[in-house]
Design a protein around this motif. Structure first.
Motif, mmCIF file in Angstrom:
data_model
loop_
_atom_site.group_PDB
_atom_site.id
_atom_site.type_symbol
_atom_site.label_atom_id
_atom_site.label_comp_id
_atom_site.label_asym_id
_atom_site.label_seq_id
_atom_site.Cartn_x
_atom_site.Cartn_y
_atom_site.Cartn_z
ATOM 1 N N ASN A 139 0.837 -1.188 0.000
ATOM 2 C CA ASN A 139 0.000 0.000 0.000
ATOM 3 C C ASN A 139 0.875 1.242 0.000
ATOM 4 O O ASN A 139 1.748 1.381 0.860
ATOM 5 C CB ASN A 139 -0.910 0.017 1.231
ATOM 6 C CG ASN A 139 -1.975 -1.034 1.136
ATOM 7 O OD1 ASN A 139 -2.789 -1.007 0.234
ATOM 8 N ND2 ASN A 139 -1.974 -1.989 2.052
ATOM 9 N N TYR A 140 0.647 2.111 -0.949
ATOM 10 C CA TYR A 140 1.365 3.378 -1.028
ATOM 11 C C TYR A 140 0.426 4.485 -0.583
ATOM 12 O O TYR A 140 -0.774 4.427 -0.838
ATOM 13 C CB TYR A 140 1.861 3.633 -2.453
ATOM 14 C CG TYR A 140 2.992 2.722 -2.822
ATOM 15 C CD1 TYR A 140 4.308 3.105 -2.605
ATOM 16 C CD2 TYR A 140 2.746 1.466 -3.356
ATOM 17 C CE1 TYR A 140 5.351 2.260 -2.930
ATOM 18 C CE2 TYR A 140 3.787 0.616 -3.673
ATOM 19 C CZ TYR A 140 5.082 1.020 -3.453
ATOM 20 O OH TYR A 140 6.112 0.185 -3.759
ATOM 21 N N ARG A 141 0.990 5.508 0.065
ATOM 22 C CA ARG A 141 0.176 6.594 0.605
ATOM 23 C C ARG A 141 0.796 7.934 0.246
ATOM 24 O O ARG A 141 1.998 8.041 0.039
ATOM 25 C CB ARG A 141 0.077 6.469 2.124
ATOM 26 C CG ARG A 141 -0.591 5.168 2.542
ATOM 27 C CD ARG A 141 -0.794 5.082 4.037
ATOM 28 N NE ARG A 141 -1.455 3.839 4.385
ATOM 29 C CZ ARG A 141 -2.759 3.619 4.300
ATOM 30 N NH1 ARG A 141 -3.554 4.568 3.883
ATOM 31 N NH2 ARG A 141 -3.277 2.467 4.627
ATOM 32 N N TYR A 142 -0.078 8.942 0.181
ATOM 33 C CA TYR A 142 0.401 10.314 0.058
ATOM 34 C C TYR A 142 1.108 10.674 1.361
ATOM 35 O O TYR A 142 0.920 9.999 2.381
ATOM 36 C CB TYR A 142 -0.781 11.270 -0.162
ATOM 37 C CG TYR A 142 -1.451 11.139 -1.505
ATOM 38 C CD1 TYR A 142 -0.884 11.700 -2.645
ATOM 39 C CD2 TYR A 142 -2.663 10.466 -1.633
ATOM 40 C CE1 TYR A 142 -1.509 11.596 -3.874
ATOM 41 C CE2 TYR A 142 -3.289 10.357 -2.862
ATOM 42 C CZ TYR A 142 -2.704 10.925 -3.980
ATOM 43 O OH TYR A 142 -3.308 10.820 -5.196
ATOM 44 N N PRO A 143 1.924 11.728 1.360
ATOM 45 C CA PRO A 143 2.615 12.132 2.593
ATOM 46 C C PRO A 143 1.674 12.357 3.784
ATOM 47 O O PRO A 143 2.069 12.147 4.929
ATOM 48 C CB PRO A 143 3.326 13.428 2.207
ATOM 49 C CG PRO A 143 3.535 13.304 0.731
ATOM 50 C CD PRO A 143 2.333 12.547 0.219
ATOM 51 N N ASN A 144 0.412 12.711 3.529
ATOM 52 C CA ASN A 144 -0.532 12.929 4.628
ATOM 53 C C ASN A 144 -1.170 11.633 5.130
ATOM 54 O O ASN A 144 -2.024 11.650 6.007
ATOM 55 C CB ASN A 144 -1.620 13.925 4.211
ATOM 56 C CG ASN A 144 -2.550 13.368 3.136
ATOM 57 O OD1 ASN A 144 -2.435 12.220 2.704
ATOM 58 N ND2 ASN A 144 -3.483 14.192 2.686
ATOM 59 N N ALA A 179 -2.261 4.210 -3.807
ATOM 60 C CA ALA A 179 -2.376 3.049 -4.694
ATOM 61 C C ALA A 179 -1.992 1.797 -3.924
ATOM 62 O O ALA A 179 -1.221 1.856 -2.964
ATOM 63 C CB ALA A 179 -1.473 3.202 -5.907
ATOM 64 N N ALA A 180 -2.511 0.675 -4.367
ATOM 65 C CA ALA A 180 -2.139 -0.622 -3.807
ATOM 66 C C ALA A 180 -1.660 -1.493 -4.964
ATOM 67 O O ALA A 180 -2.278 -1.530 -6.027
ATOM 68 C CB ALA A 180 -3.321 -1.258 -3.094
ATOM 69 N N GLY A 222 4.859 -0.823 7.404
ATOM 70 C CA GLY A 222 3.761 -1.477 8.076
ATOM 71 C C GLY A 222 2.555 -1.710 7.184
ATOM 72 O O GLY A 222 1.499 -2.074 7.679
ATOM 73 N N GLN A 223 2.703 -1.524 5.894
ATOM 74 C CA GLN A 223 1.557 -1.648 5.001
ATOM 75 C C GLN A 223 1.651 -2.849 4.064
ATOM 76 O O GLN A 223 0.984 -2.895 3.067
ATOM 77 C CB GLN A 223 1.388 -0.353 4.192
ATOM 78 C CG GLN A 223 1.071 0.851 5.034
ATOM 79 C CD GLN A 223 -0.256 0.689 5.755
ATOM 80 O OE1 GLN A 223 -1.230 0.222 5.205
ATOM 81 N NE2 GLN A 223 -0.277 1.071 7.021
ATOM 82 N N TYR A 224 2.511 -3.816 4.371
ATOM 83 C CA TYR A 224 2.571 -5.028 3.563
ATOM 84 C C TYR A 224 1.644 -6.061 4.185
ATOM 85 O O TYR A 224 1.603 -6.211 5.397
ATOM 86 C CB TYR A 224 3.979 -5.632 3.561
ATOM 87 C CG TYR A 224 5.044 -4.735 3.040
ATOM 88 C CD1 TYR A 224 5.146 -4.460 1.687
ATOM 89 C CD2 TYR A 224 5.962 -4.157 3.902
ATOM 90 C CE1 TYR A 224 6.135 -3.624 1.206
ATOM 91 C CE2 TYR A 224 6.958 -3.328 3.424
ATOM 92 C CZ TYR A 224 7.033 -3.082 2.084
ATOM 93 O OH TYR A 224 8.018 -2.255 1.613
#
Length: 124
Positions: free
Chosen positions: A55-60, A65-66, A119-121
């Motif tokens: 899981n990828y996140r914006y800086p906020n 995207a996943a 921590g998003q895997y």
């Protein structure tokens, strides 16, 4: 959006998802299902071909995207990579990818500065 193998193109930005998934092995440590791993530990304790969701996140912290990744632990190669169904890739995501130098069209270079969120895997 056009998907060809592991490449995704939208809004003048093409990203190679296999290359993004491959960054997993460049990290000294990562958290998978809440457990801290390095590549060797995952190789010794996991299946030979784990499926991971990155899981990828914006800086906020908002989801960007996943990416579904399948890895071959004996060769450390990415054998499959594709976009997960959520969140949808929109114009804002494409603008962010351009700003981070993630598009293959950016002078022919690919930036390795876009780390997945720690921590998003997850592995099913």
């Amino acid at each position: 959006m056009v998907e060809t193998g592991s490449k995704v193109s939208l809004g003048g930005c093409t990203m190679d998802l296999k290359r993004i998934c491959g960054r997993l092995f460049k990290q000294p440590e990562f958290t998978l299902n809440g457990v801290q791993y390095d590549t060797r530990r995952l190789e010794q304790n996991g299946p030979r071909h784990p499926d991971l969701l990155m899981n990828y996140r914006y800086p906020n912290g908002e989801p960007l995207a996943a990416v579904n990744c399948q890895l071959d632990m004996s060769t450390h190669a990415v054998t499959r990579a594709d976009l997960a169904t959520r969140p949808p890739i929109d114009d804002r995501a494409i603008e962010y990818a351009h700003s981070q130098g993630l598009c293959l069209e950016e002078a022919g270079f690919f930036s390795d500065t876009w780390p997945p969120s720690q921590g998003q895997y997850t592995m099913p």
